[in-house]
Write an enzyme that holds these catalytic residues in place. Structure first.
Site, PDB file in Angstrom:
ATOM      1  N   ILE A 263     -84.074  -0.129 -22.488  1.00  0.00           N
ATOM      2  CA  ILE A 263     -83.289  -1.126 -23.210  1.00  0.00           C
ATOM      3  C   ILE A 263     -83.980  -1.326 -24.549  1.00  0.00           C
ATOM      4  O   ILE A 263     -85.170  -1.668 -24.603  1.00  0.00           O
ATOM      5  CB  ILE A 263     -83.210  -2.448 -22.433  1.00  0.00           C
ATOM      6  CG1 ILE A 263     -82.556  -2.219 -21.070  1.00  0.00           C
ATOM      7  CG2 ILE A 263     -82.457  -3.500 -23.256  1.00  0.00           C
ATOM      8  CD1 ILE A 263     -82.609  -3.417 -20.145  1.00  0.00           C
TER       9      ILE A 263
ATOM     10  N   ASN B 186     -91.145   1.253 -31.382  1.00  0.00           N
ATOM     11  CA  ASN B 186     -90.069   0.287 -31.207  1.00  0.00           C
ATOM     12  C   ASN B 186     -90.112  -0.312 -29.812  1.00  0.00           C
ATOM     13  O   ASN B 186     -90.298   0.396 -28.826  1.00  0.00           O
ATOM     14  CB  ASN B 186     -88.714   0.947 -31.449  1.00  0.00           C
ATOM     15  CG  ASN B 186     -88.589   1.438 -32.870  1.00  0.00           C
ATOM     16  OD1 ASN B 186     -88.820   2.604 -33.144  1.00  0.00           O
ATOM     17  ND2 ASN B 186     -88.252   0.554 -33.782  1.00  0.00           N
ATOM     18  N   LEU B 187     -89.906  -1.624 -29.761  1.00  0.00           N
ATOM     19  CA  LEU B 187     -89.891  -2.343 -28.493  1.00  0.00           C
ATOM     20  C   LEU B 187     -88.868  -1.717 -27.561  1.00  0.00           C
ATOM     21  O   LEU B 187     -87.736  -1.432 -27.966  1.00  0.00           O
ATOM     22  CB  LEU B 187     -89.543  -3.815 -28.741  1.00  0.00           C
ATOM     23  CG  LEU B 187     -89.399  -4.714 -27.525  1.00  0.00           C
ATOM     24  CD1 LEU B 187     -90.698  -4.776 -26.732  1.00  0.00           C
ATOM     25  CD2 LEU B 187     -88.960  -6.101 -27.948  1.00  0.00           C
ATOM     26  N   HIS B 188     -89.274  -1.468 -26.337  1.00  0.00           N
ATOM     27  CA  HIS B 188     -88.362  -0.925 -25.332  1.00  0.00           C
ATOM     28  C   HIS B 188     -88.764  -1.444 -23.954  1.00  0.00           C
ATOM     29  O   HIS B 188     -89.932  -1.601 -23.652  1.00  0.00           O
ATOM     30  CB  HIS B 188     -88.328   0.607 -25.350  1.00  0.00           C
ATOM     31  CG  HIS B 188     -89.661   1.264 -25.219  1.00  0.00           C
ATOM     32  ND1 HIS B 188     -90.603   1.277 -26.228  1.00  0.00           N
ATOM     33  CD2 HIS B 188     -90.215   1.930 -24.190  1.00  0.00           C
ATOM     34  CE1 HIS B 188     -91.675   1.931 -25.826  1.00  0.00           C
ATOM     35  NE2 HIS B 188     -91.478   2.334 -24.580  1.00  0.00           N
ATOM     36  N   ILE B 189     -87.737  -1.716 -23.165  1.00  0.00           N
ATOM     37  CA  ILE B 189     -87.927  -2.217 -21.811  1.00  0.00           C
ATOM     38  C   ILE B 189     -87.550  -1.093 -20.857  1.00  0.00           C
ATOM     39  O   ILE B 189     -86.445  -0.556 -20.933  1.00  0.00           O
ATOM     40  CB  ILE B 189     -87.034  -3.443 -21.543  1.00  0.00           C
ATOM     41  CG1 ILE B 189     -87.319  -4.550 -22.566  1.00  0.00           C
ATOM     42  CG2 ILE B 189     -87.231  -3.955 -20.114  1.00  0.00           C
ATOM     43  CD1 ILE B 189     -86.277  -5.662 -22.577  1.00  0.00           C
TER      44      ILE B 189
END
Length: 177
Positions: free
Chosen positions: A44, A113-116
């Site tokens: 995400i 980059n932020l990722h879940i």
């Protein structure tokens, strides 16, 4: 472009990547992980540029950001269940049981980059190749989404060395600190 920026195309122009992007709107893109560590492994990606540049530990201090992404986490979990059930059958025949899903962020991310991560707990994806991969999801290196925001005394906020040491520990050593 450096590998650290590999997620940028899916954040900026998800509509151009229909084979990878499962869902997108103005807030997030949900994509298939290019290097899956579980039978199903999704990411995400927040599309807000400011949020995207933060580490999870910082981004989720903001309650508004965490609450916004919580809905997408639920959506990602449902997408993961559907993808798993589409390909795999339960050997016990109980189709009502759902595969367990891990939702987490790495304490020391490999990408900018932020990722879940949203992935099945089987840990037998085609890119599960070494103990570092395994430990990155089965130790405290993986910060579970429901742990956010972290407490101020949590070592995962600032102690990069201690976090990285978790990747080197023996397998099946749960949450050693």
């Amino acid at each position: 472009m450096s590998f650290k920026y590999a997620l940028v195309p899916y954040i900026r122009a998800p509509e151009k990547h229909p084979s990878v992007v499962l869902y997108y709107d103005e807030n997030v893109s949900i994509i298939k992980d290019a290097f899956p560590k579980g039978k199903v492994h999704l990411l995400i990606l927040p599309r807000n540029e400011e949020t995207s540049k933060k580490r999870s530990q910082e981004a989720f201090k903001d309650e508004k950001t965490r609450k916004l992404l919580e809905g997408y986490v639920n959506q990602g979990v449902e997408l993961a269940h559907k993808a798993f059930n589409k390909t795999w059958k339960r050997i016990d025949g109980d189709e009502q049981k759902k595969m367990k899903i891990i939702v987490c962020c790495h304490s020391v991310p490999s990408l900018n980059n932020l990722h879940i991560h949203v992935l099945t707990t089987d840990m037998c994806g085609k890119n599960m190749k070494n103990k570092k991969h395994y430990n990155s999801f089965t130790t405290e290196f993986a910060i579970k989404f429901d742990e956010f925001p972290l407490k101020e005394d949590d070592y995962r906020l600032q102690d990069k060395g201690r976090c990285e040491s978790l990747l080197k520990q023996d397998l099946f050593q749960e949450n050693a600190s």
